[in-house]
Enzyme design. Structure first.
Site, PDB file in Angstrom:
ATOM      1  CD  GLU A 141     -11.762  32.376 -85.190  1.00 46.20           C
ATOM      2  OE1 GLU A 141     -12.355  33.301 -85.768  1.00 46.20           O
ATOM      3  OE2 GLU A 141     -10.550  32.425 -84.875  1.00 46.20           O
ATOM      4  NE  ARG A 174     -15.690  35.281 -91.666  1.00 48.92           N
ATOM      5  CZ  ARG A 174     -14.478  35.577 -92.123  1.00 48.92           C
ATOM      6  NH1 ARG A 174     -14.150  35.213 -93.362  1.00 48.92           N
ATOM      7  NH2 ARG A 174     -13.601  36.195 -91.373  1.00 48.92           N
ATOM      8  CE  LYS A 214      -9.788  37.778 -86.000  1.00 49.27           C
ATOM      9  NZ  LYS A 214     -11.093  37.154 -86.294  1.00 49.27           N
TER      10      LYS A 214
END
Length: 204
Positions: A41, A45, A128
């Site tokens: 993943e 960012r 999640k």
């Protein structure tokens, strides 16, 4: 088995990656895959995250997705870069519908029972749990999951190699997200591979 569940069951830990420099991307992915963690993943960012996804996609065996996907525009960018799955820190109807419409394996973040109910209304039952430790840890997830026997979770946030086995022991947990595998800075590839190998051996 749904595509997102297949991804979640590939390995007990999904590395959550914040990669600042594209030049390290392929080598990091190779070390993680060699250590037994194929699902990667890449969080959106950093300025170069989409290029990191493109580079990691070239690594044989890697299943590369985008994390920290916040809206439909970011979803489109992530899919254009080749993301094979999508992860978001929360659950909004607009993003969820866009991901489902694109037929992208999608793992939205939840923190409350209401979040889970909203997801179920949209046809989503894989989530999640984020941020896992800050939201009350294992007791919180056990309480949230109890009324929703059909839901399964990937807790992420504050989990370590030491605490991961306790999370993975929970029936509703299919895997967990781990940011401990790749520290910031110049990557130590041998250490990353060793950390991945240890994480891949965690029982589920």
């Amino acid at each position: 088995m749904s595509p997102i569940e297949t991804i979640m069951r590939t390995a007990p830990v999904i590395p959550v990656l914040v990669i600042d420099e594209v030049r390290y991307a392929a080598a990091i992915a190779e070390a993680l895959v060699k250590g037994g963690l194929r699902v990667l993943e890449v969080t959106l960012r950093t300025a170069d995250a989409l290029d990191v996804i493109r580079e990691m996609k070239q690594v044989p065996g890697a299943i590369v997705g985008a994390g920290t996907v916040l809206n439909e525009h970011a979803l489109e960018d992530a899919l254009e870069a080749g993301s094979e799955f999508i992860v978001s820190p929360g659950l909004t109807e607009s993003l969820a519908k866009a991901a489902l419409s694109a037929k992208a394996p999608y793992l939205p973040g939840i923190a409350t029972s209401s979040d889970v109910m909203r997801g179920l209304d949209l046809g989503i039952d894989r989530f999640k749990f984020f941020p896992a430790e800050a939201n009350g840890g294992i007791p919180a997830l056990k309480a949230i999951a109890a009324p929703f026997g059909m839901a399964r979770f990937c807790p992420t946030g504050g989990i370590t190699q030491t605490s991961a086995p306790d999370w993975l022991a929970l029936d509703p947990v299919l895997c967990c997200g781990g940011s401990w595998l790749v520290p910031k800075g110049v990557p130590d590839l041998a250490a990353i591979e060793a950390a991945a190998r240890a994480a891949a051996m965690l029982a589920k």
